[in-house]
Scaffold this motif. Sequence first.
Motif, PDB file in Angstrom:
ATOM      1  N   GLY A 209       0.814   2.413  -3.036  1.00 37.40           N
ATOM      2  CA  GLY A 209       0.158   2.325  -4.306  1.00 37.40           C
ATOM      3  C   GLY A 209      -0.871   1.164  -4.996  1.00 37.40           C
ATOM      4  O   GLY A 209      -1.400   1.369  -5.833  1.00 37.40           O
TER       5      GLY A 209
ATOM      6  N   GLU B  86       0.950  -1.150   0.075  1.00 42.06           N
ATOM      7  CA  GLU B  86      -0.184   0.202  -0.041  1.00 42.06           C
ATOM      8  C   GLU B  86       0.803   1.285   0.551  1.00 42.06           C
ATOM      9  O   GLU B  86       0.118   2.472  -0.631  1.00 42.06           O
TER      10      GLU B  86
ATOM     11  N   ARG C 228      -2.597  -1.587  -4.595  1.00 44.14           N
ATOM     12  CA  ARG C 228      -4.215  -2.870  -3.208  1.00 44.14           C
ATOM     13  C   ARG C 228      -4.277  -4.256  -3.609  1.00 44.14           C
ATOM     14  O   ARG C 228      -3.436  -5.396  -3.450  1.00 44.14           O
TER      15      ARG C 228
END
Length: 357
Positions: free
Chosen positions: A292, A289, A294
């Motif tokens: 970036g 995370e 998921r």
Amino acid sequence: MTTTQQQATPFTLTHISLHQFTIDLDKPLPVGKQRIEKRSGLVLSATASNNMLQRQACVEISPLSGLDNQGQTLIGFSRETLAEVAEQLTALLPQLHQQPSDNLLALAEQTPYPSLAFGLSQLHGKLAGKFNGHSITPRTVPLIYRQSGEPLTAVADRVSSLPSSVYAVKVKVAQDSLEDEIKLIHQILAIRPNLKLRLDANRGFSLEQAIEFAACLPLDSIEYIEEPCHNPDDNQDFYHAIAMPWALDETLNDPTYQFELQPGLRALIIKPTLLGSIEKLQHLIETAEEHGVRCILSSSLEASLGIEAISRLAQMMTPDEIPGVDTLGAFSQDLVVSSGKEHSLSLEELTPLISLS
């Protein structure tokens, strides 16, 4: 004594038991390109006490291994067998009996079996009250796949029956011919044009096949495709050729895996049973995370006890993501925790392996 003092007082494992179960499935479930028609696993239960409190908890430990419905060994998922996990637990439990519950974490870090590491750390978390206060909001991404020999019209009927609130589905691909699977994707979108699709190839395509398949699809409707290529090193070339985001799943099962940001990598599909301890899970989520990417928790086809735990962890660790747990519909019975089926197996109905009081 205050609540804080009660919680700080070490808990001792005063009772431990281990049971085994097998549940028949009402319909086969896909494991990559293979299918299973029953699910077996273990239930580890414990009671922990200190001077003021007593807590009870149980966890499901179900490595995704064994035989498929053709009698062939399942490939590409858990490396450990159910027998190996049961044997190690049978040896470990006497060492845990009447010992501090924190010893569960130490053993979770020591075992080479990810399913056992996840189970032991989960049991510690439940006994420590870390799962308390986290309600589960019913949420799922429906799983769409074609049964062997099933006409496309049957899949279309299932898509048509999806609630209007469903905005995304997971679709198994690399199972049939490219032509049929391209038809399937377009048929799904013709019925529900606003759906977003999460495709799961389970490393089923060559690089050339993956590019040919993706080139025939509307990219705007695809969230990502999981493990598109036989060789994971080809995933970046796939993305450069077609600009379809991709996700990792099976790659995470490699005990040497270390997160690395790569072009096109959109998500990690994390199966806790195949990864290991909750601590390892938390570290991977935080690292991904930060870059970036998921993180979506997913089942390893556990029964209801395991699915409940993964759903609760998803609520705690990845609250903005819907976990991939739409597999219970195939189970003929629930396990300890009810998901609403007619019958839920109790511990007394399972096969006892060891009990220490």
